[in-house]
Write a protein that holds these residues in place. Structure first.
Motif, short mmCIF file in Angstrom:
data_model
loop_
_atom_site.label_atom_id
_atom_site.label_comp_id
_atom_site.label_asym_id
_atom_site.label_seq_id
_atom_site.Cartn_x
_atom_site.Cartn_y
_atom_site.Cartn_z
N LEU A 19 12.54 6.10 -24.96
CA LEU A 19 13.81 6.07 -25.67
C LEU A 19 13.56 6.12 -27.17
N PHE A 20 14.41 6.85 -27.87
CA PHE A 20 14.26 7.06 -29.30
C PHE A 20 14.30 5.74 -30.06
N ASP A 21 13.41 5.62 -31.05
CA ASP A 21 13.35 4.42 -31.89
C ASP A 21 13.45 4.86 -33.34
N GLN A 22 14.64 4.78 -33.91
CA GLN A 22 14.81 5.25 -35.28
C GLN A 22 14.12 4.35 -36.29
N ASN A 23 13.80 3.13 -35.90
CA ASN A 23 13.09 2.23 -36.80
C ASN A 23 11.59 2.50 -36.84
N ASN A 24 11.10 3.26 -35.86
CA ASN A 24 9.68 3.62 -35.84
C ASN A 24 9.55 5.06 -35.35
N PHE A 25 10.19 5.96 -36.08
CA PHE A 25 10.21 7.37 -35.70
C PHE A 25 8.80 7.97 -35.56
N PRO A 26 7.88 7.71 -36.50
CA PRO A 26 6.56 8.32 -36.34
C PRO A 26 5.88 7.99 -35.01
N MET A 27 6.02 6.74 -34.56
CA MET A 27 5.42 6.37 -33.28
C MET A 27 6.14 7.07 -32.13
N TRP A 28 7.48 7.13 -32.19
CA TRP A 28 8.24 7.82 -31.14
C TRP A 28 7.83 9.29 -31.08
N ASP A 101 24.52 8.46 -30.59
CA ASP A 101 24.75 8.51 -32.04
C ASP A 101 23.67 9.32 -32.76
N ILE A 102 22.52 9.55 -32.15
CA ILE A 102 21.48 10.39 -32.74
C ILE A 102 21.56 11.80 -32.16
N TYR A 103 21.94 11.91 -30.90
CA TYR A 103 22.01 13.21 -30.24
C TYR A 103 22.92 14.17 -30.99
N HIS A 104 23.98 13.65 -31.60
CA HIS A 104 24.91 14.54 -32.30
C HIS A 104 24.22 15.30 -33.44
N LEU A 105 23.10 14.80 -33.94
CA LEU A 105 22.36 15.49 -35.00
C LEU A 105 21.73 16.78 -34.49
N VAL A 106 21.41 16.82 -33.20
CA VAL A 106 20.65 17.96 -32.66
C VAL A 106 21.38 18.72 -31.55
N GLN A 107 22.59 18.33 -31.23
CA GLN A 107 23.26 18.93 -30.07
C GLN A 107 23.51 20.43 -30.22
N ASN A 108 23.55 20.95 -31.42
CA ASN A 108 23.77 22.38 -31.61
C ASN A 108 22.50 23.15 -31.96
N CYS A 109 21.37 22.48 -31.90
CA CYS A 109 20.09 23.16 -32.15
C CYS A 109 19.81 24.14 -31.03
#
Length: 173
Positions: A19-28, A101-109
């Motif tokens: 699952l996405f972790d916006q607080n530790n994006f590099p590790m995700w 809430d994060i998926y909306h950033l990429v849903q049209n990619c």
């Protein structure tokens, strides 16, 4: 760029992006890329370089004429179909790991590469921000020392996290 580890209450198997972790994006991102590569060795190339686009060279009397053109879908080889499908699988794997809430950033990619590039800019920053992060890591490396009252294990763990962050950003040391 947090180096601290936390317990993951949502364990995953080796074929599922965590699952996405916006607080530790590099590790995700590191974990996501590792999972994508285990799904199919070619998938990592699709995510980092872009989707496979089958092309053909028009010829006249056995001589190449003009520029390469996209191969029509009905002429795709089995390998073309497999490689094109990998982009869709990667998009689904990445998308399924994201909260709404994060998926909306990429849903049209339109590709997995575009999705990952969008997430990278959103959570790691632009190239300028990344250069600043590289400079900060170099500074931390050059001024690294054991802290008062810190055990050898704690010092090693802190140093190891720093080195791993530097490797992730391809900083030579």
């Amino acid at each position: 760029m947090s180096s601290s580890s936390t317990y993951n209450p949502h364990p995953t198997n080796s074929s599922t992006i965590p699952l996405f972790d916006q607080n530790n994006f590099p590790m995700w991102k590191t974990k996501a890329m590792a999972v994508l590569e285990t799904l199919d060795y070619d998938m990592l190339d699709i995510v980092t370089e872009g989707p496979h686009v089958p092309m053909f060279q028009p010829t006249k009397d056995g001589v190449a004429t003009g520029e390469k053109k996209r191969t029509p879908k009905h002429d795709f080889t089995a390998e073309d179909k497999r490689l094109c499908h990998l982009d869709k699988k990667a998009c689904a794997a990445i998308g399924n790991s994201l909260p709404y809430d994060i998926y909306h950033l990429v849903q049209n990619c339109e590709s997995a590469k575009e999705m990952m590039d969008t997430l990278t800019v959103a959570f790691e920053g632009t190239e300028e921000v990344q250069r600043t992060n590289i400079n900060n890591l170099n500074r931390k490396y050059e001024h690294f020392f054991a802290q008062k009252g810190e055990t050898l294990t704690d010092t090693f763990n802190r140093f190891n996290c720093l080195i791993n962050d530097m490797r992730r950003l391809a900083i030579p040391k």
